[in-house]
Enzyme design. Structure first.
Site, PDB file in Angstrom:
ATOM      1  N   ARG A 163       0.849  -1.201   0.000  1.00  0.00           N
ATOM      2  CA  ARG A 163       0.000   0.000   0.000  1.00  0.00           C
ATOM      3  C   ARG A 163       0.874   1.236   0.000  1.00  0.00           C
ATOM      4  NH1 ARG A 163      -5.031   0.085   3.947  1.00  0.00           N
ATOM      5  NH2 ARG A 163      -3.498   0.132   5.598  1.00  0.00           N
ATOM      6  N   THR A 201      -1.420   7.527  -0.718  1.00  0.00           N
ATOM      7  CA  THR A 201      -2.658   7.349  -1.515  1.00  0.00           C
ATOM      8  C   THR A 201      -3.415   6.083  -1.128  1.00  0.00           C
ATOM      9  OG1 THR A 201      -1.514   6.053  -3.188  1.00  0.00           O
ATOM     10  CG2 THR A 201      -1.587   8.453  -3.518  1.00  0.00           C
ATOM     11  N   ASP A 225      -1.970  -4.347  12.382  1.00  0.00           N
ATOM     12  CA  ASP A 225      -1.365  -4.722  11.106  1.00  0.00           C
ATOM     13  C   ASP A 225      -1.145  -6.235  11.098  1.00  0.00           C
ATOM     14  OD1 ASP A 225       0.703  -3.250   8.795  1.00  0.00           O
ATOM     15  OD2 ASP A 225       0.837  -5.399   9.197  1.00  0.00           O
ATOM     16  N   ASP A 241       2.509  -7.442  10.428  1.00  0.00           N
ATOM     17  CA  ASP A 241       3.402  -7.193  11.558  1.00  0.00           C
ATOM     18  C   ASP A 241       3.113  -8.140  12.704  1.00  0.00           C
ATOM     19  OD1 ASP A 241       4.880  -5.197  10.376  1.00  0.00           O
ATOM     20  OD2 ASP A 241       3.687  -3.563  11.216  1.00  0.00           O
TER      21      ASP A 241
HETATM   22  N1  URA Z   1      -4.050  -4.222   6.753  1.00  0.00           N
HETATM   23  C1  URA Z   1      -3.838  -4.648   8.012  1.00  0.00           C
HETATM   24  O1  URA Z   1      -2.946  -5.434   8.262  1.00  0.00           O
HETATM   25  N2  URA Z   1      -4.632  -4.178   8.992  1.00  0.00           N
HETATM   26  C2  URA Z   1      -5.638  -3.314   8.767  1.00  0.00           C
HETATM   27  O2  URA Z   1      -6.346  -2.941   9.695  1.00  0.00           O
HETATM   28  C3  URA Z   1      -5.842  -2.883   7.434  1.00  0.00           C
HETATM   29  C4  URA Z   1      -5.036  -3.345   6.454  1.00  0.00           C
END
Ligand code: URA
Length: 211
Positions: free
Chosen positions: A106, A110, A202, A205
């Site tokens: 990502r 943007t 995330d 992570d």
């Molecule tokens: N990607 C993720 O890992 N967590 C989110 O909340 C949104 C996208």
């Protein structure tokens, strides 16, 4: 065809998902739970697989027994990197599936999906495809992945995630109304960084301990 969203409400899935959401759940437990949930999701997603009947011999008798009609005809595509967490359990349950990968990140300002890797097995036209990514947030990555995967013309496509935001579902189904979404939860929405609220943080992570 109406755009389909299948919410997987199985109590084991819901319980494991809640433990994954907890801020104190560590990487080891998060990874194990995602693998366990992915097996349960694979079970639900493959409910409609056709069966054929074959003559077999048990220790006591002959019988016509059900077997998967298209046993070797699935491909699971993991959206890197968090998709790997769903892939691991799924290939344990469906060991004959072939595997593809699509790498998307990502762009932080943007939130658009940028492709950096793409690899599929050669015979995708004959295979039913499961596209896996734990988080359907803005939907940008999922849309970009399915745009690209449709070029390979698989027999069918299903999108499988753990958590979805309403915005992501809407965006995805605007672009791909023919692709059903399977998810264990639909959360409230997105924050200004495109994270799902309440979500689980995330996923990449938390899966790999990178933060
Ligand atoms: N990607 C993720 O890992 N967590 C989110 O909340 C949104 C996208």
């Amino acid at each position: 065809m109406p755009a389909e969203v299948v919410l997987i409400k199985h109590p084991l899935v819901q319980h494991k998902l809640t433990i994954m959401r907890l801020v104190e759940t560590n990487t080891q437990d998060f990874r194990r739970l995602l693998k366990e949930i992915s097996m349960l999701l694979a079970y639900e997603v493959t409910r409609d697989l056709p069966l054929k009947f074959e003559s077999i011999q048990t220790p006591l008798a002959e019988m016509e027994a059900p077997m998967l009609a298209a046993d070797k005809k699935m491909v699971i595509v993991s959206i890197l990197r968090a998709g790997q967490g769903l892939l691991d359990g799924m290939i344990e349950l469906i060991p004959t599936a072939k595997v593809g990968h699509i790498g998307l990140y990502r762009e932080p300002t943007t939130l658009m999906a940028i492709e950096y890797y793409f690899k599929l097995p050669p015979d995708v036209e004959q295979r039913d495809m499961l596209v896996v990514d734990p988080m359907l947030a803005t939907g940008n990555s999922a849309v970009a992945a399915v745009d690209r995967l449709k070029e390979a013309n698989p027999a069918s496509i299903k999108f499988v995630c753990l958590l979805a935001a309403p915005e992501g579902i809407e965006h995805f189904h605007e672009q791909h109304p023919d692709v059903p979404i399977f998810t264990a939860a639909i959360d409230e929405g997105l924050d200004s960084h495109g994270y799902i609220i309440p979500g689980l943080g995330d996923a990449g992570d938390r899966l790999y301990g990178t933060k």
